[in-house]
Design a protein around this motif. Structure first.
Motif, PDB file in Angstrom:
ATOM      1  N   TYR A 108       0.838  -1.190   0.000  1.00  0.00           N
ATOM      2  CA  TYR A 108       0.000   0.000   0.000  1.00  0.00           C
ATOM      3  C   TYR A 108       0.875   1.242   0.000  1.00  0.00           C
ATOM      4  O   TYR A 108       1.915   1.287   0.646  1.00  0.00           O
ATOM      5  CB  TYR A 108      -0.893   0.003   1.239  1.00  0.00           C
TER       6      TYR A 108
ATOM      7  N   PHE B  98       0.999   5.169   0.872  1.00  0.00           N
ATOM      8  CA  PHE B  98       0.352   6.292   1.552  1.00  0.00           C
ATOM      9  C   PHE B  98       1.446   7.198   2.090  1.00  0.00           C
ATOM     10  O   PHE B  98       2.596   6.813   2.231  1.00  0.00           O
ATOM     11  CB  PHE B  98      -0.577   5.829   2.677  1.00  0.00           C
TER      12      PHE B  98
ATOM     13  N   ARG C  24      -5.737   3.536   3.793  1.00  0.00           N
ATOM     14  CA  ARG C  24      -5.731   3.464   2.324  1.00  0.00           C
ATOM     15  C   ARG C  24      -7.145   3.596   1.770  1.00  0.00           C
ATOM     16  O   ARG C  24      -7.383   4.330   0.794  1.00  0.00           O
ATOM     17  CB  ARG C  24      -5.128   2.135   1.883  1.00  0.00           C
ATOM     18  N   ARG C  25      -8.069   2.900   2.414  1.00  0.00           N
ATOM     19  CA  ARG C  25      -9.455   2.959   1.956  1.00  0.00           C
ATOM     20  C   ARG C  25     -10.019   4.370   2.082  1.00  0.00           C
ATOM     21  O   ARG C  25     -10.701   4.871   1.178  1.00  0.00           O
ATOM     22  CB  ARG C  25     -10.298   1.972   2.761  1.00  0.00           C
TER      23      ARG C  25
ATOM     24  N   ARG D 264      -8.326   7.180   2.096  1.00  0.00           N
ATOM     25  CA  ARG D 264      -7.677   8.075   1.129  1.00  0.00           C
ATOM     26  C   ARG D 264      -8.270   7.876  -0.270  1.00  0.00           C
ATOM     27  O   ARG D 264      -8.494   8.840  -1.009  1.00  0.00           O
ATOM     28  CB  ARG D 264      -6.171   7.828   1.110  1.00  0.00           C
ATOM     29  N   GLU D 265      -8.510   6.591  -0.611  1.00  0.00           N
ATOM     30  CA  GLU D 265      -9.083   6.328  -1.932  1.00  0.00           C
ATOM     31  C   GLU D 265     -10.499   6.902  -2.038  1.00  0.00           C
ATOM     32  O   GLU D 265     -10.891   7.455  -3.073  1.00  0.00           O
ATOM     33  CB  GLU D 265      -9.095   4.822  -2.190  1.00  0.00           C
ATOM     34  N   ALA D 266     -11.249   6.768  -0.931  1.00  0.00           N
ATOM     35  CA  ALA D 266     -12.617   7.307  -0.945  1.00  0.00           C
ATOM     36  C   ALA D 266     -12.595   8.837  -1.048  1.00  0.00           C
ATOM     37  O   ALA D 266     -13.411   9.443  -1.757  1.00  0.00           O
ATOM     38  CB  ALA D 266     -13.356   6.874   0.324  1.00  0.00           C
TER      39      ALA D 266
ATOM     40  N   ALA E 127     -10.234  10.643  -2.402  1.00  0.00           N
ATOM     41  CA  ALA E 127      -9.801  11.017  -3.753  1.00  0.00           C
ATOM     42  C   ALA E 127     -10.939  10.878  -4.752  1.00  0.00           C
ATOM     43  O   ALA E 127     -11.123  11.719  -5.639  1.00  0.00           O
ATOM     44  CB  ALA E 127      -8.607  10.156  -4.163  1.00  0.00           C
ATOM     45  N   ALA E 128     -11.719   9.790  -4.616  1.00  0.00           N
ATOM     46  CA  ALA E 128     -12.843   9.577  -5.528  1.00  0.00           C
ATOM     47  C   ALA E 128     -13.901  10.668  -5.351  1.00  0.00           C
ATOM     48  O   ALA E 128     -14.493  11.152  -6.321  1.00  0.00           O
ATOM     49  CB  ALA E 128     -13.457   8.200  -5.277  1.00  0.00           C
TER      50      ALA E 128
END
Length: 263
Positions: A2, A4, A243-244, A246-248, A250-251
């Motif tokens: 991952y 980050f 990570r989850r 951050r991805e959320a 960003a989306a």
């Protein structure tokens, strides 16, 4: 792997995890060693309690320090009680946790040497400074059997050896101190009387040491090791959550960004 950003928070969290793991493992082994010590002590107590009694003069002498291997060993002694120099030990508990005194009476052997005999527990008087009512020791020559114990010291027992106590009251059972008081050679250590026990109304015999329970130390050791194993697992869970998130984030940012204008 991952990816980050290593923020200060994550650096601190990782360092804490790296410190906690070896500390918890070490605490687990500390509790495990305490468990081993308790098991070995129980085996020693059981062995010495069940051994055939031997004359006390065979295992100790004036100035002798009773080794741990001889703790609770069954011994016998024949002599005459010196009730005039009997003392009581302050702040001792009965078998049901009442506070009172233990009665220590010198037993003069045939050769003039002395062995201290802890005859048991008695309650205190209304006046804490007064000598408590103590049933008289048997007169004439007697043969007693008891458990051999080492001299008590402040360092070993944690009991402060207070000075200026009322007459014939002490804080510790110590053969060296009693030798100075009696002016006679006293065998190192002392006996906890097991027989003959007095009839009803006599001092309450000191209970046999516990040698059945092993305590919670093994369970504590396993708990520390489980905690140590949980630290890296928890760290990975937090990494995945980071990570989850951050991805959320960003989306979400991409979804609300304005579309480029048409030509």
């Amino acid at each position: 792997m991952y990816r980050f950003v290593l923020t200060r928070q994550w650096v601190c969290l990782t360092l804490i995890a790296l410190v906690l793991i070896p500390v918890m493992i070490k605490l687990g082994f500390w509790q495990f060693h305490r468990h081993e010590h308790r098991v070995a002590q129980n085996e020693l107590i059981a062995k010495n309690l069940s051994a055939k009694p031997v004359p006390v003069t065979e295992v100790t002498s004036p100035g002798h320090t009773v080794p741990r291997s001889d703790y609770w060993r069954a011994v016998t002694a024949t002599g005459t009680y010196d009730s005039a120099h009997e003392v009581v030990v302050r702040m001792r508990t009965s078998n049901d946790d009442k506070v009172g005194f233990q009665v220590v009476t010198p037993l003069v052997l045939g050769d003039g040497r002395v062995v201290l005999v802890n005859r048991g527990w008695v309650p205190g008087a209304d006046d804490p400074t007064a000598y408590p009512p103590v049933p008289a020791a048997p007169s004439g020559e007697v043969t007693v059997t008891g458990r051999l114990k080492a001299d008590e010291t402040s360092g070993g027992s944690g009991i402060k050896d207070r000075k200026g106590l009322p007459d014939r009251q002490v804080m510790l059972v110590n053969s060296e101190q009693q030798s100075a008081y009696l002016g006679k050679p006293v065998l190192g250590g002392y006996l906890e009387l097991t027989s003959p026990l007095p009839p009803g109304g006599g001092p309450e015999a000191v209970a046999e040491p516990d040698h059945d329970s092993i305590g919670p130390h093994m369970a504590y050791a396993v708990q520390w090791w489980l905690f140590a194993a949980a630290v890296p697992v928890g760290w990975l869970v937090l990494v995945r959550r980071e990570r989850r998130d951050r991805e959320a984030a960003a989306a979400a940012a991409e979804a609300v960004s304005p579309e480029p204008a048409s030509a």
